[in-house]
Scaffold this active site. Structure first.
Site, short mmCIF file in Angstrom:
data_model
loop_
_atom_site.label_atom_id
_atom_site.label_comp_id
_atom_site.label_asym_id
_atom_site.label_seq_id
_atom_site.Cartn_x
_atom_site.Cartn_y
_atom_site.Cartn_z
N ASP A 260 0.83 -1.21 0.00
CA ASP A 260 0.00 0.00 0.00
C ASP A 260 0.87 1.27 0.00
O ASP A 260 1.65 1.48 0.94
CB ASP A 260 -0.89 -0.07 1.26
CG ASP A 260 -2.03 0.91 1.24
OD1 ASP A 260 -2.08 1.75 0.34
OD2 ASP A 260 -2.86 0.83 2.16
N ASP A 338 -10.59 3.90 -1.35
CA ASP A 338 -11.25 2.87 -0.52
C ASP A 338 -12.76 2.85 -0.70
O ASP A 338 -13.42 3.89 -0.76
CB ASP A 338 -10.96 3.13 0.96
CG ASP A 338 -9.51 2.83 1.31
OD1 ASP A 338 -8.68 2.75 0.39
OD2 ASP A 338 -9.24 2.68 2.51
C1 GAL Z 1 -5.63 2.03 2.86
C2 GAL Z 1 -6.09 0.86 1.99
C3 GAL Z 1 -7.04 0.03 2.82
C4 GAL Z 1 -6.31 -0.47 4.06
C5 GAL Z 1 -5.72 0.69 4.83
C6 GAL Z 1 -4.84 0.23 5.97
O1 GAL Z 1 -4.78 2.82 2.14
O2 GAL Z 1 -6.69 1.34 0.84
O3 GAL Z 1 -7.56 -1.04 2.05
O4 GAL Z 1 -5.33 -1.38 3.67
O5 GAL Z 1 -4.96 1.52 4.01
O6 GAL Z 1 -4.28 1.28 6.70
#
Ligand code: GAL
Length: 523
Positions: A260, A338
């Site tokens: 990520d 998200d």
């Molecule tokens: C976001 C991601 C989510 C989750 C989250 C965790 O950036 O899109 O799916 O993984 O971080 O902090």
């Protein structure tokens, strides 16, 4: 007398309840459409499975039907063995090649067989990954105990008999210095030891033990990190430790990494960072080479491991990731920000995948984010706010798009409707189709959309969607769908042939709902 009175009161209650449910909007009723799986064995899920030569092999044969079941297989490549009682195939296959094996399953009601193509070669994840991820339900509250319970629930609910196979830990398995919200001491500790090895937090004392536990059930284990110094939740990321972390994940036995972007943003913009080669260093996220670089690094690090680790890119679609995701060994890539459990979020993400859809291919999938069914809520779970029809739309659209299917709900709180929705094997077959095409929108008018997906068997899957707030008739015209002649039309949610027709099929579709079809030339 007393008895008659009780019966009268009960009758009145049932009657009032009926009136109440009849007066509530049809589209809010959770109608179960799919018949239960038969008692006889039925082999479900992926028809093709990719593994690299020499990598540890793990494949559970997903079979529904009364237990006990006796499993067998013919033509297994050298190095692989099947446990006849559990249905789990393990070992490792050294020789490259395509092996068509015949799987068999037998119980007291009968027996069945089906082919599985095992491709020992470069590409893994030959069908979209299916499983569970901790984020949408537990977020920062995840723990090894909760993950083990999700693993047990995946087994006990029977979900794994339909092809659901990954148990993925998202953010918050690492330490987090800045975690002040609850002063939670379980997250406070060093990010790394003196040798630079990443340290799991106190809730995840035994990462290898956790992966072993998941594997012992025939399931696969997933993990999460960031190319930046910190993850999005401010836990330890992999920056400048990429190879070491990939090795650690592999030693622990993980099979999947979600990577990520998060705090890598700062690194990409910082011109003093010498480890980012000059030609990659770019000031803007939108610039493709700057966006690609960290994924090249981790893609190589994972490929260097002796185990197959599915590489899931998470950077919200920057720099048209679908155009280069496969070139960095990416198996799937998030195409948007998200998702949350509202129609607005679901429909704006799900119905805006047209530009990436053509890039979907075996081993390489567009990922419109995880599923928002069941009990979800990012640490504060509640029943999904999607209506039942919106949930049918969710699974239908994701399946047509060949998207990864990662449940984001509490697997210990699956109600009958949700379970039915995620165990329709004919619908799952659309998602797991070996051609892995992303469906094409062939018509769109007045919030009514028709999507078509070509399938490996030469037939097509068709989604008739109604994005409006009123019931509407949606028409699939053969001309739009690129087919001619008499077709048998099968309603996949009801698992029932509904027509044989020669030029079009019309269906009344509920608000925010769908009719999902498979069309096969009629004899
Ligand atoms: C976001 C991601 C989510 C989750 C989250 C965790 O950036 O899109 O799916 O993984 O971080 O902090």
């Amino acid at each position: 007398m007393k008895q008659t009175l009780v019966i009268a009161i009960l009758t009145l209650l049932v009657f009032t309840n009926n009136i109440f449910s009849q007066s509530s909007s049809d589209s809010l009723k959770a109608v179960i459409l799919t018949p239960p799986s038969p008692d006889k064995p039925r082999i479900n899920g992926a028809r093709v499975f990719g593994v690299r030569p020499g990598s540890p092999f793990l494949f559970y044969i997903p079979v529904t039907g009364i237990r006990p079941i006796k499993f067998s297989a013919t033509n297994l490549p050298k190095g692989l063995k099947l446990d006849a009682k559990t249905g789990i195939i393990t070992g490792s296959a050294a020789e490259k090649g395509t092996y068509v094996i015949t799987l068999k399953a037998k119980n007291s009601k009968g027996s069945t067989e089906r082919n599985l193509k095992i491709v020992v070669g470069r590409t893994i994840a030959l069908t979209p990954p299916m499983g569970w991820n901790s984020w949408n339900v537990f977020a920062s509250e995840v723990s090894a105990d909760k993950v083990k319970r999700a693993t047990n629930a995946m087994v006990n609910s029977g979900l794994m008999n339909h092809g659901w196979s990954y148990i993925n830990v998202d953010d918050y398995w690492e330490n987090n210095h800045s975690y002040r919200r609850t002063n939670d001491t379980t997250l406070q500790g060093d990010y790394r030891d003196a040798q630079g090895n990443v340290q799991p937090n106190a809730r995840f004392k035994d990462m290898k033990g956790l992966a072993d536990y998941i594997h012992s059930k025939g399931l696969k284990a997933g993990l999460y990190s960031s190319p930046g110094p910190l993850t999005c939740g401010q836990c330890a990321g992999s920056w400048q430790h990429e190879m070491q972390d990939a090795q650690t994940y592999s030693d622990w036995g993980f099979d999947y990494l979600k990577y990520d972007w998060c705090t890598y943003d700062k690194i990409a913009r910082d011109s003093t960072q010498n480890d980012v080669p000059h030609y990659y260093r770019k000031p803007k996220m939108s610039d493709s080479s700057g966006a690609i670089y960290p994924y090249v690094v981790m893609g190589k690090a994972l490929a260097a491991q002796k185990r197959d680790i599915v590489f899931s890119l998470c950077q919200y679609g920057m720099a048209d990731v679908w155009k280069w995701g496969a070139s960095v060994n990416g198996n799937c890539w998030r195409t948007t920000g998200d998702i949350v459990d509202t129609w607005k979020s679901l429909s704006s993400i799900g119905f805006s995948q047209d530009r990436c859809a053509p890039y979907s291919a075996p081993g390489h999938y567009n990922d419109p984010d995880m599923l928002i069914l069941g009990y979800v809520g990012w640490g504060n779970p509640h029943p999904t706010r999607l209506t039942p029809d919106e949930q049918y739309t969710h699974i239908s659209l994701w399946s047509l798009l060949s998207a990864p299917l990662l449940l984001g709900c509490d697997l210990e709180r699956l109600d009958a409707f949700t379970l039915n929705l995620i165990t329709n094997d004919e619908v799952i077959d659309i998602d797991q189709d070996p051609l892995a095409k992303g469906a094409k929108r062939v018509s769109s008018k007045d919030s009514l959309d028709v999507f078509v997906k070509p399938l490996e068997d030469g037939n097509i899957a068709v989604g008739l969607f109604n994005r409006s707030t009123k019931k509407a008739t949606v028409t699939g015209n053969w001309q739009d769908l690129g087919i001619t002649g008499k077709q048998t039309v099968r309603d996949l949610w009801r698992q029932k042939d509904v027509a044989v027709t020669s030029d079009k099929y019309e269906a009344e579709v509920a608000p925010h709902g769908v009719v999902l079809l498979k069309l096969t030339p009629a004899k």
